[in-house]
Scaffold this active site. Structure first.
Site, PDB file in Angstrom:
ATOM      1  N   SER A  53     -10.415  32.880  10.046  1.00  0.00           N
ATOM      2  CA  SER A  53     -10.020  32.935   8.793  1.00  0.00           C
ATOM      3  C   SER A  53     -10.381  34.177   7.987  1.00  0.00           C
ATOM      4  O   SER A  53     -11.415  34.985   8.547  1.00  0.00           O
ATOM      5  CB  SER A  53      -8.456  32.682   7.678  1.00  0.00           C
ATOM      6  OG  SER A  53      -7.521  33.063   7.638  1.00  0.00           O
ATOM      7  N   HIS A 105      -1.085  30.140  12.411  1.00  0.00           N
ATOM      8  CA  HIS A 105      -2.744  30.687  11.959  1.00  0.00           C
ATOM      9  C   HIS A 105      -2.973  29.497  11.597  1.00  0.00           C
ATOM     10  O   HIS A 105      -3.178  28.680  10.541  1.00  0.00           O
ATOM     11  CB  HIS A 105      -2.613  31.389  10.543  1.00  0.00           C
ATOM     12  CG  HIS A 105      -3.049  31.921   9.636  1.00  0.00           C
ATOM     13  ND1 HIS A 105      -4.087  32.761  10.427  1.00  0.00           N
ATOM     14  CD2 HIS A 105      -4.893  31.776   8.418  1.00  0.00           C
ATOM     15  CE1 HIS A 105      -5.469  32.330   9.775  1.00  0.00           C
ATOM     16  NE2 HIS A 105      -5.142  32.299   8.660  1.00  0.00           N
TER      17      HIS A 105
HETATM   18  C1  GTR Z   1      -4.657  34.847   3.783  1.00  0.00           C
HETATM   19  C2  GTR Z   1      -5.230  36.793   3.925  1.00  0.00           C
HETATM   20  C3  GTR Z   1      -5.891  36.510   4.850  1.00  0.00           C
HETATM   21  C4  GTR Z   1      -6.780  35.388   5.813  1.00  0.00           C
HETATM   22  C5  GTR Z   1      -6.120  34.221   4.842  1.00  0.00           C
HETATM   23  C6  GTR Z   1      -7.039  32.487   5.004  1.00  0.00           C
HETATM   24  O1  GTR Z   1      -4.081  34.693   2.783  1.00  0.00           O
HETATM   25  O2  GTR Z   1      -4.617  37.413   3.679  1.00  0.00           O
HETATM   26  O3  GTR Z   1      -6.473  38.031   5.661  1.00  0.00           O
HETATM   27  O4  GTR Z   1      -8.496  35.315   5.151  1.00  0.00           O
HETATM   28  O5  GTR Z   1      -6.002  33.990   4.212  1.00  0.00           O
HETATM   29  O6  GTR Z   1      -8.291  32.942   4.305  1.00  0.00           O
HETATM   30  O7  GTR Z   1      -6.418  31.892   5.175  1.00  0.00           O
END
Ligand code: GTR
Length: 418
Positions: A258, A399
Site C-alpha cells: 500500500s 487490500h
Molecule cells: C489509503 C490510501 C491509499 C493506500 C492505503 C494504505 O487510505 O488512500 O493510497 O496507501 O491507504 O496505505 O493502506
C-alpha cells in the site's frame, strides 16, 4: 483531546466519502494517451540501453524527484549502526535474529530507527526481503524478544494502541502479513523496520527525518523537496547501507504494501543496490496509472494525505493529463532488475487494472536489456500469476498481504538468487 477525536472522525469520514464517490466504472475511465517510456520529453526515440540510462532514465528520474515525491535536500553528515541484540535460537532454532539501531545525523540532530532481522540458519549468506511495517517490529511476529517501538504510532483500538503508544497488547497482531516461516524455510531472511520511526505518518513536518535537514527558521520542506514517501524511501536506502555490510546477507528485495508499496517503488527507482522490488496493492502514486482516474485519484490522495508527496505534485490535482510522466515510468526506472506488482480483486480503490497496465507499459525498457516483462495487455485471470523479470498477479480478496502473495514472491525471487 476532544478536538483531536473530532479531527480524526472528520478525516476518516471524508476518506470513506472519497472512496464511496470514486469512479469504479470502466466505461467512465477518460480517454488518454500515455507518455511513451521510450520517447524523450523532447520527442526523440530511445533505442538502446545507453540512451535509456544516460538520457531518458535520467530525465524521468529527475521529474519524479522534483515534481512527484520530492528531492532529498542534502547528504547526511554521519551514518552509524549498532547491533543491539542477537540470538541464534529464533523460530525454534531455525533462525538467527538481530536487532540493529541505525542512526542518521545532520546539522547536529539525530534520528534513530530499529531494524529487526531474521536469517535462515542453514544459509550462510541469505537473500532477504526488506520491508516496512505499519505498527512496529513487535507486530510482525509473536517472538517475545522483539523490542516494542517507542515512536508515535497511529491509535488503533483493536490493537490496544491508545495515546499513540505501542505496548505488549499489539505484539504479533500483524503476523498474518509476514510469512516469516515460509521465508526461512525457503532460504530467505526478513529485515523489517517500523516506518513511523523515519517519519510519523501525519501531516506534520516538525518531526521525523525531514527536521534534520532544516536551515534556521525552516519548518517544512521546500516545494520540490521530499514528502513522507520520499523520506520513507530514504530510510530504506540507508537501511541498505547496513544490509550490504552484513556478511550473512546477499541480495535484498525491497518490499512494501500500500503506501509502503509506493515507498518501496521509489526506493527501488532511486537506489540500484536493491536487487529487486515487490510492490503489493500500491495503487495511486504507486503502480497504478494516474491517468485512469479509477478509484483513488491524484486530487484525492493529495487531499487526504497532504504530506505524502512534494507540494509541487499538487498542480496535477484533477489535471493528470498534463503530467509529462505516468506511473509506468516509475516502474521502468527499476529495469532491468526484477519487479513484482500485485493487486487484490476487491481492492478497487487501488485500481488493479491500472496497476497491471503499468507493468505492461514499463516492459519495453526491460526489452532493451533482453529481459522479459509483461507481454500482453490482457489482464491475467485471478490467482494466475505471470512471473517474468516483471511479474504480476491479482488474487482474490481484499487490500492486504496474504500468504498467497508471499508464496508467489518467494517462488519468483528464488529464480533470481540461484
Ligand atoms: C489509503 C490510501 C491509499 C493506500 C492505503 C494504505 O487510505 O488512500 O493510497 O496507501 O491507504 O496505505 O493502506
Amino acid at each position: 483531546m476532544r478536538i483531536y477525536i473530532l479531527i480524526a472522525i472528520l478525516f476518516f469520514t471524508s476518506l470513506g466519502l472519497a472512496q464511496s464517490q470514486a469512479n469504479y466504472d470502466e466505461s467512465k475511465v477518460p480517454k488518454f494517451t500515455l507518455p511513451d517510456v521510450l520517447t524523450s520529453f523532447s520527442g526523440n526515440p530511445i533505442t538502446n540501453q545507453t540512451e535509456w540510462e544516460e538520457n531518458r532514465r535520467r530525465e524521468i528520474l529527475q521529474f519524479f524527484e522534483k515534481q512527484v515525491y520530492g528531492k532529498v535536500p542534502d547528504r547526511l553528515d554521519e551514518y552509524g549502526f549498532k547491533l543491539l541484540e542477537e540470538s541464534n535460537d529464533a523460530y525454534g532454532g531455525k533462525a538467527r535474529r538481530k536487532q540493529i539501531a541505525i542512526t542518521l545525523k545532520k546539522n547536529k540532530k539525530t534520528i534513530t530507527y530499529y531494524m529487526l532481522i531474521y536469517l535462515p540458519k542453514g544459509n550462510p549468506t541469505a537473500p532477504v526481503f526488506l520491508g516496512y511495517n505499519f505498527y512496529g517490529n513487535h507486530t510482525v511476529t509473536a517472538d517475545p524478544n522483539v523490542a516494542i517501538t517507542k515512536a508515535w504510532v497511529k491509535n488503533n483500538e483493536a490493537f490496544g494502541i491508545t495515546d499513540n503508544k505501542a505496548s505488549e497488547s499489539s505484539r504479533g497482531i500483524r503476523t498474518h502479513r509476514w510469512a516469516i516461516e515460509k521465508m526461512l524455510d525457503n532460504g530467505f531472511g526478513l529485515a523489517t523496520i517500523y516506518y513511523g520511526e523515519i517519519d510519523p505518518d501525519k501531516n506534520d513536518f516538525s518531526d521525523g527525518v525531514h527536521s534534520l535537514f532544516y536551515r534556521d527558521g525552516q519548518t517544512k520542506p521546500k516545494t520540490n523537496e521530499w514528502g513522507s514517501i520520499s523520506a520513507w524511501a530514504f530510510g530504506l536506502s540507508k537501511a541498505m547501507n547496513y544490509l550490504e555490510s552484513d556478511v550473512n546477507i546477499s541480495k535484498v528485495f525491497v518490499f512494501g504494501h500500500s503506501r509502503l508499496g509506493k515507498a518501496a517503488l521509489w526506493a527501488g527507482a532511486t537506489d540500484k543496490r536493491f536487487a529487486g522490488v515487490i510492490s503489493n496493492n500500491s495503487g495511486c502514486g504507486g503502480a497504478a496509472l494516474s491517468r485512469r482516474q479509477f478509484g483513488e485519484t491524484v486530487a484525492q490522495i493529495n487531499t487526504s494525505f497532504p504530506h505524502w508527496f512534494a507540494d509541487s505534485f499538487l498542480k496535477y490535482d484533477n489535471n493528470e493529463r498534463t503530467l509529462p510522466v505516468d506511473q509506468h515510468q516509475l516502474l521502468a526506472l527499476i529495469a532491468p532488475r526484477p519487479l513484482y506488482i500485485a493487486s487484490a480483486e476487491e481492492d478497487k480503490w487501488a485500481d488493479p487494472k491500472g496497476e497491471f497496465l503499468s507493468t505492461y507499459y514499463a516492459s519495453s525498457v526491460y526489452g532493451l536489456y533482453g529481459r522479459k516483462g509483461i507481454t500482453s495487455k490482457e489482464m491475467p485471470k485471478t490467482n494466475a500469476p505471470i512471473q517474468n523479470t516483471v511479474a504480476y498477479h491479482i488474487r482474490t480478496g481484499i487490500h492486504d498481504v496474504m500468504d498467497y502473495d508471499w508464496e508467489n514472491y518467494i517462488k519468483w525471487a528464488n529464480t533470481f538468487v540461484k
